[in-house]
Enzyme design. Structure first.
Site, PDB file in Angstrom:
ATOM      1  N   CYS A  97       0.829  -1.205   0.000  1.00 56.81           N
ATOM      2  CA  CYS A  97       0.000   0.000   0.000  1.00 56.81           C
ATOM      3  C   CYS A  97       0.862   1.253   0.000  1.00 56.81           C
ATOM      4  CB  CYS A  97      -0.892  -0.027   1.235  1.00 56.81           C
ATOM      5  SG  CYS A  97      -1.879   1.455   1.485  1.00 56.81           S
ATOM      6  N   SER A 129       0.690   3.776   1.877  1.00 56.91           N
ATOM      7  CA  SER A 129       1.078   4.213   3.225  1.00 56.91           C
ATOM      8  C   SER A 129       2.404   3.590   3.645  1.00 56.91           C
ATOM      9  CB  SER A 129       0.007   3.838   4.244  1.00 56.91           C
ATOM     10  OG  SER A 129      -1.234   4.329   3.845  1.00 56.91           O
ATOM     11  N   HIS A 157       5.092   5.658   2.236  1.00 57.93           N
ATOM     12  CA  HIS A 157       5.305   6.905   2.986  1.00 57.93           C
ATOM     13  C   HIS A 157       6.343   6.702   4.088  1.00 57.93           C
ATOM     14  CE1 HIS A 157       2.534   9.702   1.279  1.00 57.93           C
ATOM     15  NE2 HIS A 157       1.478   8.942   1.471  1.00 57.93           N
ATOM     16  N   HIS A 196       0.330  -3.694   6.205  1.00 52.43           N
ATOM     17  CA  HIS A 196      -0.864  -3.543   7.046  1.00 52.43           C
ATOM     18  C   HIS A 196      -2.126  -3.964   6.306  1.00 52.43           C
ATOM     19  CE1 HIS A 196      -0.505   0.092   4.656  1.00 52.43           C
ATOM     20  NE2 HIS A 196      -1.807   0.186   4.749  1.00 52.43           N
ATOM     21  N   CYS A 241      -7.230  -2.873   3.837  1.00 55.71           N
ATOM     22  CA  CYS A 241      -6.969  -1.420   3.812  1.00 55.71           C
ATOM     23  C   CYS A 241      -7.624  -0.723   2.628  1.00 55.71           C
ATOM     24  CB  CYS A 241      -5.462  -1.123   3.825  1.00 55.71           C
ATOM     25  SG  CYS A 241      -5.113   0.641   3.619  1.00 55.71           S
TER      26      CYS A 241
HETATM   27 ZN    ZN Z   1      -2.989   1.023   3.353  1.00 58.31          ZN
END
Ligand code: ZN
Ligand code: ZN
Length: 362
Positions: free
Chosen positions: A38, A40, A43, A59, A164
């Protein structure tokens, strides 16, 4: 067990053998089947967001219960589960008011388990957990409250995405904005989450769904997910195109799914008087947003959104039922399936805007 460890920002993840301690009180050992890659996670690799290191990221996972710690009553060995990156305690002020995505427990984790210790190590070095999950490994010890039990006929390597990207995107439309049938919807950013905003808008009965991106391949994907119009932001004036498509009205709703303050402003400017803008994208830490307050003066609403305002144990099984009934697309979200050893190439492709979702299959 094999896992991918982030030791330093901007460095490739190191795939190595780690020791994983067994589950303690109210914890569960999961044998992971698959994990999504993902934005995120990216990041944290790039340092846009800070996290204690070293850390096993990931996650968005699904798997099978291998072992339960003391006091666990929600699952037993062999149960199929999707992992929620927010543990929902059911008892805090947010949970009892139906805002489980904001549960207090989320802020108690800080790279550890809920008791403040870790289960992961490499030799004598402590390795941090991520959101209590760390799905970039063959196994994970997670809080019982992070588990969502699911039907056993659902393919685990697909429904990992229910952890997610899918609830984040679909939930932003259904739960956060509560889009009404017949609405016009703008979606800025047609990546893994943006495509789920598009399919959420389809489920909500939106009349026009305008996908905006700078990548032609992503816009084509958006059409496949039900977008009615596409706008190429690399060459077209987004606000003028939305004005044309809505016959001068502008849109009822705009969703920003990029994580850019410029795009949040653009989203606001595509909405009509009384329209709603939802910020779904995660901006880099420290970003500052400047807006013309006149936009808000005209009854416009600017909203934040985390995890699609979802209740994991209610919404995730429902989304899986919809997938199994062919009302929700998951297979089409998956651009590639890779082994854990190839995880760094998945992040490169994500960074280049080449993929919607890559799945790591264990
Ligand atoms: Zn995510
Ligand atoms: Zn709670």
């Amino acid at each position: 067990m094999k896992a991918a460890v982030l030791y330093e920002n901007f460095q490739p993840l190191v795939v190595e053998n780690l020791e994983l301690e067994g589950p303690k009180d109210h914890e569960v050992l999961i044998k992971l089947t698959a994990s999504g890659v993902c934005h995120s996670d990216l990041h944290y690799i790039k340092g846009d967001r800070e996290h204690p290191m070293p850390v096993v990221l990931g996650h968005e996972g699904a798997g099978v219960v291998e072992e339960t710690g003391s006091g666990v009553s929600y699952v037993q060995t062999g149960d199929h589960v999707v992992l929620s990156f927010v543990p929902t305690c059911g008892q805090c002020n947010y949970c009892v008011r139906g805002r489980q995505n904001l549960c207090d427990a989320r802020y108690q984790l800080r790279g550890k388990m809920l008791d403040g210790t870790t289960r992961l190590r490499s030799g004598s070095q402590e390795i941090h957990h991520f959101n209590g999950l760390s799905t970039f490994g063959e196994y994970a010890v997670v809080p019982e409250d992070s588990l969502v039990k699911i039907r056993e006929d659902a393919p685990l390597d697909r429904v990992a995405l229910i952890g997610c990207g899918v609830p984040t995107g679909v939930g932003a439309v259904i739960n956060t904005a509560k889009v009404k049938p017949g609405s016009s919807v703008v979606v800025l950013g047609a990546g893994g989450v943006g495509l789920n905003v598009v399919q959420g808008a389809v489920l909500a009965g939106a009349e026009s769904i305008i996908a905006v991106d700078i990548y032609g391949n992503k816009l084509e994907n958006a059409l496949q997910f039900g977008a009615t119009h596409m706008v190429d932001a690399s060459g077209e004036d987004v606000i003028e195109r939305v004005r044309d498509i809505t016959r001068g009205d502008m849109a009822d709703y705009a969703f920003e799914v990029i994580g850019s303050t410029a795009a949040i402003n653009q989203a606001l400017a595509t909405t009509k008087r009384g329209g709603t803008t939802v910020v779904v994208g995660v901006t880099p830490a420290g970003a500052e947003l400047t807006i013309d307050p006149d936009f808000l003066h005209l009854d416009r609403v600017l909203m934040g959104c985390t995890y699609g305002s979802c209740y994991p144990r209610a919404d995730m099984p429902m989304l899986i039922d919809m997938y199994m009934a062919r009302r929700l697309k998951l297979d089409e979200l998956i651009s590639a399936t890779l082994k854990l050893e190839d995880i760094n190439s998945a992040f490169e492709a994500l960074d280049q805007g080449e993929v919607a979702r890559t799945i790591i299959r264990y």
